[in-house]
Design an enzyme around this catalytic site. Sequence first.
Site: not given
Length: 339
Positions: A64, A70, A93-94, A116-117, A276
Amino acid sequence: AADSVATSDFLTLQRYIMLTSKDQELAVLLSALSLACKATARACNKAGIALLFGLAGETNATGDDQKKLDVLSNDIFINTLTNSGTCAVLVSEENEEPIIIDPAHAGRFCVAFDPLDGSSNIDCNVSTGTIFGVYERISTGFATVDDILRTGNDLIVAGYCMYGAATELVITFKNQGVHRFTLDPSLGEFIHTHSNVTFPEDGGKKIYSCNEGNSSNWDPAIKASVEYFKAGSKPYAARYVGSMVSDVHRTILYGGIYLYPADAKSKNGKLRVLYEGFPMAMIVEQAGGVASCGLFKGTIQRLLDLVPTSIHEKCPVILGGERDVKLVLSKYKELGLAA
Ligand code: P6P
């Protein structure tokens, strides 16, 4: 009223933790997590003024485009968790790779988080959130990624923080039920507002939440289920924010079902197991709901039973009240797709 200045007895998150777990190190960890949520809420609230909207010019592990927020929220969570001295392994996630904390400053816990979803929504001020899951390490020597690549059943804490009209923290300690806290900005404290949050007995409002733009690639059972929700004289309402925390929070509080199923293009779905699927599945089950992958790898798979083999592994997510999730699972059997 709880927010009047005459209040003298505050049930803050820290007090709730000490009442529940009496685990000082866990209290310190959750204090660090709540600080990171407060700092992220502040950044989101001020983004427009502080020129924090827009792209950071980098991409993340998922590929992304990273937003400035983020990167900022990820740095906030990594720094507060590392500096808390309570963590051994972090997965974000990052970050492509797991973060193994220097043993000299490490603690007992392993935290997987999406800082920061739903951040694609941030520039148009639609609510976003942080999602996290906490394991207690099992290694004795050096911590490794194997301390966090474990079944969802080993999670000891799961939670999310929603940056919406209010900043709200929803958290569950294993077998202690789901609890809601709302940030009082004037105190900078998360104040306990609801205990033992549960799905409405009858399944609640008839709401289905999914990205129907993917429907041409869904399997026949998912297609049949969504058609069922849309059919009849009193069809379900469609509600989809595109921010998992917002869609799941509404599903738990109002009822209905949230689906991000596998499809012909994405055989494992889109959402990530560790930060998640697992946290949301634990919260939903502790609230009396059902969290499934649907038909996945040849069987009807309970989400928390998965054992991920890589930190950014994906899984299909079908979660909500029993009434609606069981309807979807029954379609697999009806159509002869599962035993
Ligand atoms: P789509 C946000 O990117 C996210 O990870 C979840 O928050 C959200 O539920 C989902 O992806 C939205 O995905 O494909 O519908 O835009």
